[in-house]
Design a protein around this motif. Structure first.
Motif, mmCIF file in Angstrom:
data_model
loop_
_atom_site.group_PDB
_atom_site.id
_atom_site.type_symbol
_atom_site.label_atom_id
_atom_site.label_comp_id
_atom_site.label_asym_id
_atom_site.label_seq_id
_atom_site.Cartn_x
_atom_site.Cartn_y
_atom_site.Cartn_z
ATOM 1 N N CYS A 1 -10.713 -28.232 40.909
ATOM 2 C CA CYS A 1 -11.574 -26.676 41.059
ATOM 3 C C CYS A 1 -12.150 -26.993 42.465
ATOM 4 O O CYS A 1 -12.645 -26.446 43.457
ATOM 5 N N ALA A 2 -13.484 -27.762 42.638
ATOM 6 C CA ALA A 2 -13.746 -28.231 43.477
ATOM 7 C C ALA A 2 -14.680 -29.230 43.623
ATOM 8 O O ALA A 2 -15.131 -30.203 42.548
ATOM 9 N N THR A 3 -15.327 -29.969 44.742
ATOM 10 C CA THR A 3 -16.114 -30.761 44.714
ATOM 11 C C THR A 3 -17.992 -31.033 44.350
ATOM 12 O O THR A 3 -18.374 -31.289 44.031
ATOM 13 N N ALA A 4 -18.302 -29.588 44.565
ATOM 14 C CA ALA A 4 -19.425 -29.474 43.427
ATOM 15 C C ALA A 4 -20.756 -30.152 45.243
ATOM 16 O O ALA A 4 -21.533 -31.335 44.516
ATOM 17 N N SER A 5 -20.683 -30.818 46.565
ATOM 18 C CA SER A 5 -20.532 -30.721 47.039
ATOM 19 C C SER A 5 -21.088 -30.364 48.428
ATOM 20 O O SER A 5 -19.234 -29.872 49.088
ATOM 21 N N PRO A 6 -21.871 -30.478 49.358
ATOM 22 C CA PRO A 6 -21.303 -30.235 50.572
ATOM 23 C C PRO A 6 -21.068 -31.001 51.469
ATOM 24 O O PRO A 6 -20.598 -32.413 50.789
ATOM 25 N N ARG A 7 -20.215 -31.108 52.430
ATOM 26 C CA ARG A 7 -19.043 -31.827 53.321
ATOM 27 C C ARG A 7 -19.847 -33.394 54.071
ATOM 28 O O ARG A 7 -18.906 -34.161 53.797
ATOM 29 N N GLY B 1 -18.670 -33.897 49.737
ATOM 30 C CA GLY B 1 -17.579 -32.737 50.207
ATOM 31 C C GLY B 1 -16.683 -32.836 50.589
ATOM 32 O O GLY B 1 -16.109 -32.310 50.214
ATOM 33 N N THR B 2 -16.061 -34.009 50.994
ATOM 34 C CA THR B 2 -15.255 -34.180 52.211
ATOM 35 C C THR B 2 -14.083 -34.805 51.773
ATOM 36 O O THR B 2 -14.311 -36.384 51.870
ATOM 37 N N GLN B 3 -12.799 -34.089 51.677
ATOM 38 C CA GLN B 3 -11.187 -35.105 51.256
ATOM 39 C C GLN B 3 -10.637 -34.678 51.920
ATOM 40 O O GLN B 3 -11.044 -34.314 53.358
ATOM 41 N N LYS B 4 -9.133 -35.433 51.940
ATOM 42 C CA LYS B 4 -8.582 -35.929 52.976
ATOM 43 C C LYS B 4 -8.111 -34.538 53.652
ATOM 44 O O LYS B 4 -7.545 -34.254 54.555
ATOM 45 N N ILE B 5 -7.602 -33.768 52.456
ATOM 46 C CA ILE B 5 -7.196 -31.714 52.678
ATOM 47 C C ILE B 5 -8.061 -31.729 53.515
ATOM 48 O O ILE B 5 -7.138 -30.098 54.344
ATOM 49 N N THR C 1 -21.708 -25.726 49.860
ATOM 50 C CA THR C 1 -20.663 -26.498 48.773
ATOM 51 C C THR C 1 -19.282 -26.297 50.046
ATOM 52 O O THR C 1 -19.641 -25.108 50.485
ATOM 53 N N SER C 2 -18.515 -27.405 49.926
ATOM 54 C CA SER C 2 -17.295 -27.852 50.879
ATOM 55 C C SER C 2 -15.849 -26.901 50.030
ATOM 56 O O SER C 2 -16.065 -26.137 48.775
ATOM 57 N N MET C 3 -15.283 -26.569 50.843
ATOM 58 C CA MET C 3 -14.286 -25.450 50.930
ATOM 59 C C MET C 3 -13.302 -26.076 49.270
ATOM 60 O O MET C 3 -13.024 -27.426 49.040
ATOM 61 N N PRO C 4 -13.123 -25.665 48.714
ATOM 62 C CA PRO C 4 -11.818 -25.624 46.702
ATOM 63 C C PRO C 4 -10.349 -26.263 47.761
ATOM 64 O O PRO C 4 -10.176 -25.737 47.967
ATOM 65 N N SER C 5 -10.354 -27.063 46.953
ATOM 66 C CA SER C 5 -8.899 -28.050 47.156
ATOM 67 C C SER C 5 -7.932 -26.988 47.249
ATOM 68 O O SER C 5 -6.857 -27.260 48.103
ATOM 69 N N ALA C 6 -7.539 -26.182 46.655
ATOM 70 C CA ALA C 6 -6.998 -24.712 46.467
ATOM 71 C C ALA C 6 -6.361 -23.752 47.574
ATOM 72 O O ALA C 6 -6.106 -23.953 47.289
ATOM 73 N N CYS C 7 -8.365 -23.907 48.107
ATOM 74 C CA CYS C 7 -7.875 -22.495 49.048
ATOM 75 C C CYS C 7 -7.520 -23.423 50.010
ATOM 76 O O CYS C 7 -6.853 -23.019 50.411
ATOM 77 N N ALA C 8 -7.985 -24.913 50.442
ATOM 78 C CA ALA C 8 -7.210 -25.324 51.826
ATOM 79 C C ALA C 8 -6.213 -25.463 51.521
ATOM 80 O O ALA C 8 -5.510 -25.311 52.558
ATOM 81 N N GLU C 9 -5.237 -26.142 50.560
ATOM 82 C CA GLU C 9 -3.419 -25.899 49.920
ATOM 83 C C GLU C 9 -3.270 -24.885 50.281
ATOM 84 O O GLU C 9 -2.626 -24.330 50.965
#
Length: 512
Positions: free
Chosen positions: A155-161, A165-169, A363-371
């Motif tokens: 649901c979330a990275t729980a961390s700043p970018r 908090g940075t993922q490939k997405i 906190t970075s953007m949740p992956s679901a929001c990014a997708e």
């Protein structure tokens, strides 16, 4: 000549064929007088009520020597003015904000002091959400892809970018956003408001001058104040006012020392969410070049919502994206998600990655929001292999034109641009704002009423937000009941000549 240049020329030709039409009809004198008198009668009744009845609210105690937490007038206003109309705002919903929205029913037995739920729900036509392209829905390719991404990435990275908090997405969405808006690079954030409020202090500082449109959003105003830059306001969309401001800034420089400003910024929005107006971008770009200023454009309400390709006011006017130094936008409207972005040159975006408070601490953007954003953006761009995105863009423009023209034909004052999906209907009086909201909600139509202090005292309105998800039948249903309210409450304020020509949904579509 490149494809982008060809597209720009085509867009400019389209704009030349279709004139830039905005209307800001003045309030009639009698209506202004009754609005003014009515407001002060409400205040008078509130003062009498505050003397006779002791409010059942918490009081500040044992705070000798401290500044009061709440301003005295604000406390009075919220208790004795806003409270009487409180049922028209903060209405809880329990569904996706699509073309329809499910509202939780509630009642008050003490004139707005408290509310209780009835246990029932009502499905209403939604004319209040910024769901411009209709992607805010519980089913479909976007929501399905978002659900899959939660299972993959959580649901979330729980961390700043800048930490974990940075993922490939996140890298994918930034590359896609830069391609979509036509810039070298982009950076994304988890909250739209914070995109302005927390990044502007990283862009400008003391010794810089900002020419800010008087109707700019609160997030821009907050960010500019936090930056420490000198702010000077010009009249809304008034190029003469902006030119005079820039001319004086260059000629006289900074106060007292008269040294040149470090930088001069012009800060505007693409579509103004309360006025429904569109920025005069080509003229501003010309002034920006003439006075060697930087241009910051907030496309929160224009990205996805205007332009033949849905790429905002840049696309709408056929302007080269390189002519705008900083492009800001949000994913919370047309893309049906959350967060925001800033786009520009690689050097500028790298500066933000290192210095932005929103990038370093939030906190970075949740992956679901990014997708959700990636899926909807690909549909808009046609990368899904269909023309669904173009259909939605055209449907939104069609709905906006049809709805606005029908209201104008009723003799109702609407303000803003003919191509804007935001349609403010001027109501003026507080009591009429509440009455319209209540009448429409009883007929299963959810709308947003806006009055003082969110707008100037004489500019109370009902703000309709159109969507590509709205059907002709839904719009006609709303228009029928709006006309009934206009007759009952006397909202036909417009003094413009009314066209007797029948406005049909099909004919409006042909004109586009």
């Amino acid at each position: 000549m490149s494809t982008m240049q060809n597209g720009s020329l085509k867009n400019i030709q389209q704009r030349e064929q279709r004139p830039f039409v905005e209307s800001f009809e003045k309030i009639p004198l009698l209506t202004a007088a009754t609005t003014f008198i009515g407001f002060y009668l409400i205040l008078l009744m509130g003062y009498v009520s505050s003397i006779i009845f002791t409010p059942k609210v918490a009081q500040e105690r044992n705070r000798k020597g401290y500044v009061p937490l709440y301003d005295q007038f604000e406390s009075f206003y919220s208790r004795y003015v806003y409270r009487r109309l409180k049922d028209c705002w903060n209405i809880p919903i329990c569904s996706c904000p699509g073309s329809e929205v499910t509202v939780k029913d509630r009642v008050t037995h003490d004139c707005g002091w408290t509310f209780e739920y009835t246990g029932t729900r009502t499905t209403c036509l939604n004319l209040g959400s910024y769901n411009y392209l209709g992607f805010a829905q519980a089913s479909g390719p976007c929501s399905d892809a978002a659900a899959v991404k939660i299972k993959e990435l959580g649901c979330a990275t729980a961390s700043p970018r800048v930490e974990f908090g940075t993922q490939k997405i996140h890298q994918e969405i930034e590359a896609l956003t830069a391609e979509f808006v036509g810039t070298e690079d982009a950076i994304t954030f988890g909250m739209g408001f914070a995109t302005n409020a927390l990044n502007l202090p990283s862009i400008m500082s003391k010794g810089c001058l900002v020419a800010s449109d008087e109707k700019n959003h609160a997030s821009l105003i907050l960010g500019l104040r936090l930056s420490g830059a000198t702010i000077r306001v010009f009249k809304h969309n008034n190029m003469e006012s902006l030119r005079k401001l820039l001319h004086n800034a260059v000629v006289y420089g900074q106060p007292r020392s008269h040294r040149p400003w470090k930088k001069i910024f012009i800060v505007v929005e693409g579509v103004y969410s309360m006025e429904g107006s569109i920025v005069r971008l080509p003229e501003i770009v010309q002034l920006k070049r003439e006075y060697k200023a930087y241009l910051y454009v907030d496309e929160a309400h224009s990205i996805g919502a205007v332009g033949p390709n849905g790429r905002g006011v840049i696309d709408y006017f056929g302007v080269d994206p390189k002519d705008v130094d900083i492009l800001m936008g949000t994913y919370t409207k047309s893309f049906g998600s959350a967060g925001g972005y800033i786009a520009g040159t690689k050097a500028f975006i790298n500066h933000l990655r290192a210095n932005s408070h929103a990038n370093c601490y939030a906190t970075s953007m949740p992956s679901a929001c990014a997708e959700q954003i990636i899926s909807s953006m690909k549909i808009i761009m046609g990368k899904d292999g269909t023309n669904e995105g173009r259909k939605r863009i055209q449907q939104l423009a069609h709905n906006s034109q049809y709805f606005r023209r029908k209201l104008n034909q009723m003799g109702i004052i609407t303000i803003g641009n003919n191509d804007s999906p935001v349609v403010p209907m001027m109501v003026y009086m507080h009591s009429k704002i509440a009455n319209v909201v209540r009448r429409l909600i009883k007929r299963d139509i959810a709308v947003v009423g806006v009055g003082f202090p969110a707008t100037p005292l004489m500019e109370g309105r009902i703000r309709f937000c159109l969507s590509a998800a709205h059907t002709k039948e839904q719009l006609d249903y709303a228009l029928t009941h709006i006309e009934e309210a206009a007759d009952y409450l006397g909202l036909r304020y417009s003094r413009k000549p009314r066209s007797k020509e029948i406005v049909t949904y099909e004919e409006v579509g042909k004109e586009e």
